[in-house]
Design a protein around this motif. Structure first.
Motif, PDB file in Angstrom:
ATOM      1  N   ILE A 275       0.705  -1.273  -0.082  1.00 18.93           N
ATOM      2  CA  ILE A 275      -0.079   0.122  -0.231  1.00 18.93           C
ATOM      3  C   ILE A 275       0.781   1.292  -0.193  1.00 18.93           C
ATOM      4  O   ILE A 275       0.284   2.343   0.116  1.00 18.93           O
ATOM      5  CB  ILE A 275      -0.910   0.137   0.918  1.00 18.93           C
ATOM      6  N   ASP A 276       2.112   1.043   0.029  1.00 18.06           N
ATOM      7  CA  ASP A 276       3.050   2.235  -0.173  1.00 18.06           C
ATOM      8  C   ASP A 276       2.936   3.145   1.113  1.00 18.06           C
ATOM      9  O   ASP A 276       2.787   4.326   1.084  1.00 18.06           O
ATOM     10  CB  ASP A 276       2.912   3.007  -1.507  1.00 18.06           C
ATOM     11  N   GLU A 277       2.738   2.490   2.246  1.00 19.86           N
ATOM     12  CA  GLU A 277       2.522   3.217   3.463  1.00 19.86           C
ATOM     13  C   GLU A 277       3.234   2.389   4.667  1.00 19.86           C
ATOM     14  O   GLU A 277       3.111   1.123   4.576  1.00 19.86           O
ATOM     15  CB  GLU A 277       1.268   3.467   3.664  1.00 19.86           C
ATOM     16  N   SER A 278       3.992   2.811   5.563  1.00 19.95           N
ATOM     17  CA  SER A 278       4.413   2.059   6.834  1.00 19.95           C
ATOM     18  C   SER A 278       3.670   1.930   7.802  1.00 19.95           C
ATOM     19  O   SER A 278       2.669   2.806   8.090  1.00 19.95           O
ATOM     20  CB  SER A 278       5.584   3.027   7.434  1.00 19.95           C
ATOM     21  N   LEU A 279       3.311   0.528   8.414  1.00 24.09           N
ATOM     22  CA  LEU A 279       2.528   0.151   9.134  1.00 24.09           C
ATOM     23  C   LEU A 279       3.226  -0.515  10.084  1.00 24.09           C
ATOM     24  O   LEU A 279       3.622  -1.657  10.031  1.00 24.09           O
ATOM     25  CB  LEU A 279       1.406  -0.900   8.936  1.00 24.09           C
ATOM     26  N   PRO A 280       4.117   0.137  11.133  1.00 28.08           N
ATOM     27  CA  PRO A 280       5.184  -0.214  11.923  1.00 28.08           C
ATOM     28  C   PRO A 280       4.814  -1.108  13.215  1.00 28.08           C
ATOM     29  O   PRO A 280       5.029  -0.583  14.362  1.00 28.08           O
ATOM     30  CB  PRO A 280       6.191   0.981  12.394  1.00 28.08           C
ATOM     31  N   PHE A 281       4.112  -2.261  13.055  1.00 28.75           N
ATOM     32  CA  PHE A 281       3.553  -2.893  14.000  1.00 28.75           C
ATOM     33  C   PHE A 281       3.910  -4.611  13.775  1.00 28.75           C
ATOM     34  O   PHE A 281       4.098  -4.977  12.954  1.00 28.75           O
ATOM     35  CB  PHE A 281       1.860  -3.035  14.084  1.00 28.75           C
TER      36      PHE A 281
END
Length: 728
Positions: A275-281
């Motif tokens: 999704i070209d987005e960071s999800l830092p989990f």
């Protein structure tokens, strides 16, 4: 199916008892119906208890027809003869009814225990969890709770569940009798309770019986499944959110088995490319259970659970604000059916631990550690249509926490709890009563409380498909949560005993409901509730959370109405729920709405099943939650030396907050969709699922970084392709 009959002798009346299991893997079946009909037509019956054990006592000598049945299995009718003073053991292995497999209409036959809440109580099974659309082929208990009236979360992330106006710390989570302090993962679609390890779950949105205590709001009591005692089995799942694996096998065929499950998140590594987005989990859980049948009427199990969560709640802002926590729980449980009396005994021993830390730029600034040891001895005296339950319990807990960098682990406290309970179930033709008393002692405070409880259900003779239900009870909890009210969404809470100089927090539950089945495929329920709590302790509003923070007592008033409707047809099903409620806190100086005051909550799902293809979508809505806005910023100067430079030093930037919880966030809403196809491959099944989370990419707020003026949203639109391979 096979029956085993053993005939010892005892007592004045005859007793029929036994164990009911699944013929395919020796799983005990909880809630199976056992009916005994005499030659003159007199009928008596019961249901199997936890662990599949049942007892029919005070049976007169004679010849009877016995029927053992459970939804989805082939019912069997056999004839038995009992003599005076005979103890008859009838063990049954039930086989699946292939004609019902895959037919959704079976679900509608579960009557009240699955579809309809009874005074805040519902029992759910893995098939119920599979109905909730879940991208990634990993059905989970928390997704079902999100779709249930009376339960709410702040959204897609945060790891917290609120029940009818209570706070997360006021809920009791149990896994095979072990306490799990914070089981919901940081991505709120998942928890420590995946469907693949669950046998059944008893869910109470308040008004629970005397067996449970030490919490003010709800109870989620999960009983896990045992491993396959016939042959090895397992599954592997891969999807953008997580990967999962389960394996189970017999150690001693038909007697001893092991089941193990592990899940690991993948979204942190997958999201930038997907999704070209960071999800830092990052999150995951590990589970293992060994179960053994010791003889015809006793069995035992040993269970272990570990979970971990970490993530940057600041999203893409310049300063990282990480949170991380972990749970550990280890325990054993023993079930025993007495050979000469209709008494079922259950012994549970467990230890649990929970650690949570908040970090700023990788430095720990707040931490909390909680651990406990617990033992319970429960007994059930089974008298056919009536039951008497009693038991004793003891629990010791240790808490340590620090609320600033210089005070980590600085505060350490111990508490102990203990007591006894007794309750009963009296089943009459139209009325069922469940009164009880819990004697709950807090030795560390030198206080003993008597907590009366009452649950009831009434079926009018003129409306056999409808019922009225009600519940009432008094509850106490010595543990409180310390959190900062100034953030939009504060995930960190330090667990602590309530202050010694203040009364133990207390709540009273009032629930009344009505439900019915006006059509064979339509079921509905309506429940009104009121939860009143006093002596609650919260930090002084508007102040930073430190060890020197002052606490204020508040009274909580929560009230509302929950609606649920379920349609179950042969090829499609639909579920709709709506909750309207209001939560108010009152202190000595003001009345305000706390951050869990969600006035309106709506959920709708629709699913269709045709052969090996399934389609489902869900839409959920929640009105905005209260939060504390800001007025602006000031430069704060702290003078520590007489020679302080007032000319060149501008001080540090500080926030000026407005009145606590005086504004509301925007509403939360999201739509998810899944479509899956199953393929049979020899002795296994391959399932492929296409899905999407937040299909119209709603920007739901999760938090707001006041210093960088950055809005932090919940999960965006995320497409999903999941693959699962499992043995049959």
């Amino acid at each position: 199916m096979h029956f085993t009959v053993i005939q010892p002798a005892d007592a004045q009346f005859a007793t029929v008892r036994g164990l009911i299991v699944d013929a395919s893997d020796e799983q005990p079946i909880h809630g199976a119906n056992v009916a005994l009909r005499s030659e003159d037509g007199q009928l008596t019956g019961t249901s199997s208890q936890a662990g599949g054990l049942y007892v029919l006592s005070r049976i007169m000598p004679g010849t009877y027809s016995i029927t053992i049945s459970f939804v989805g299995y082939i019912s069997h009718v056999d004839t038995i003869t009992v003599d005076f003073a005979q103890q008859l053991t009838v063990n049954a292995s039930l086989e699946f009814d292939e004609a019902q497999m895959g037919d959704v209409v079976v679900e509608s036959e579960r009557r009240e225990t699955q579809q309809r809440s009874i005074a805040g109580f519902v029992t759910i099974r893995p098939n119920d969890l599979e109905r909730v659309p879940q991208p990634g082929l990993s059905a989970d208990l928390v997704s079902y709770l999100n779709a249930s009236p009376g339960f709410q979360t702040a959204g897609d992330r945060g790891g917290q569940i609120f029940v009818r106006g209570g706070t997360p710390i006021q809920n009791l989570f149990l896994l095979d009798g072990m306490r799990v302090y914070q089981p919901v993962h940081i991505v709120g679609l998942y928890s420590a309770f995946p469907s693949e390890i669950i046998s059944y779950s008893d869910i109470y949105a308040g008004g629970y019986g005397a067996r449970y205590g030490g919490r003010l709001a709800g109870v989620i009591d999960v009983t896990t499944r045992n491993g396959n005692k016939k042959r090895p089995a397992g599954s592997v799942t891969v999807a953008p959110f997580l990967g999962a694996a389960r394996v189970e096998f017999p150690l001693v065929k038909d007697k001893v088995s092991v089941v193990a499950s592990g899940r690991e998140s993948l979204i942190r590594d997958v999201a930038p490319n997907l999704i070209d987005e960071s999800l830092p989990f990052r999150f995951g859980d590990r589970f293992v259970k060994m179960h053994a049948f010791l003889n015809q009427t006793s069995h035992m199990s040993v269970t272990a659970l570990k979970t971990f969560d970490e993530g940057d709640l600041a999203g893409n802002s310049q300063i990282s604000r990480n949170i991380r926590w972990s749970n550990e729980a280890y325990g054993g449980r023993f079930h025993y059916l007495a050979p000469t009396l209709p008494v079922l005994a259950q012994i549970t021993i467990s230890i649990s631990r929970f650690d949570i830390e908040r970090l700023v730029d990788q430095e720990v600034v707040q931490n909390s550690k909680s651990s406990g040891f617990e033992g319970q001895f429960n007994f059930a005296y089974l008298l056919g249509d009536s039951e008497i339950h009693f038991g004793i319990f003891g629990h010791s807990s240790r808490f340590s926490y620090g609320l600033t960098t210089s005070t980590l682990d600085d505060r350490e406290e111990f508490i102990t709890q203990g007591g006894a309970f007794i309750d009963g179930i009296a089943r009459m033709k139209r009325l069922e009563l469940n009164p009880g008393f819990r004697f709950h002692s807090f030795p560390s405070r030198g206080q003993l409380f008597m907590e009366p409880r009452l649950r009831m259900r009434y079926r009018p003779a003129s409306m056999p498909d409808y019922s009225f239900s009600a519940a009432w009870g008094i509850f106490h909890q010595q543990i409180v949560a310390l959190s900062d009210d100034r953030t939009v969404s504060d995930v960190f809470s330090a667990w602590s005993p309530s202050p010694q100089q203040r009364p133990v927090p207390r709540s009273a539950h009032y629930i009344a409901g009505f439900g019915g089945k006006p059509l064979p495929w339509f079921d509905f329920s309506v429940e009104g509730f009121m939860l009143q709590a006093k002596h609650l302790i919260i930090p002084q509003l508007g102040e930073p959370l430190t060890l020197s923070t002052q606490f204020i007592p508040v009274r909580s008033d929560s009230k509302g109405i929950d609606f649920k409707a379920v349609v179950s047809r042969s090829r499609y099903f639909a579920t709709s729920t709506y909750s309207v409620s209001r939560v108010e806190y009152t202190s000595a100086t003001q009345t305000f709405n706390p951050p869990q005051d969600r006035r309106h909550q709506f959920y709708f799902s629709l699913g269709s099943s045709f052969r090996d293809f399934k389609f489902a979508f869900q839409w959920q809505y929640g009105s905005g939650l209260p939060y504390t806005p800001i007025r602006g910023f000031i430069n704060q100067i702290e003078v520590t030396e007489r020679s302080y430079d007032f000319v060149d030093d501008d001080g540090s930037r500080a926030i000026v907050y407005a009145e606590s919880f005086s504004e509301r966030q925007p509403a939360f809403h999201r739509m998810d969709v899944t479509a899956e196809k199953a393929f049979r491959l020899w002795q296994s099944e391959l399932t492929v699922q296409l899905g999407a989370l937040n299909i119209y990419n709603r920007s739901n707020i999760f938090d707001y970084d006041y210093f960088s003026l950055t809005r932090i949203n919940q999960l965006p639109f995320i497409p999903s392709l999941g693959i699962r391979l499992r043995t049959l």
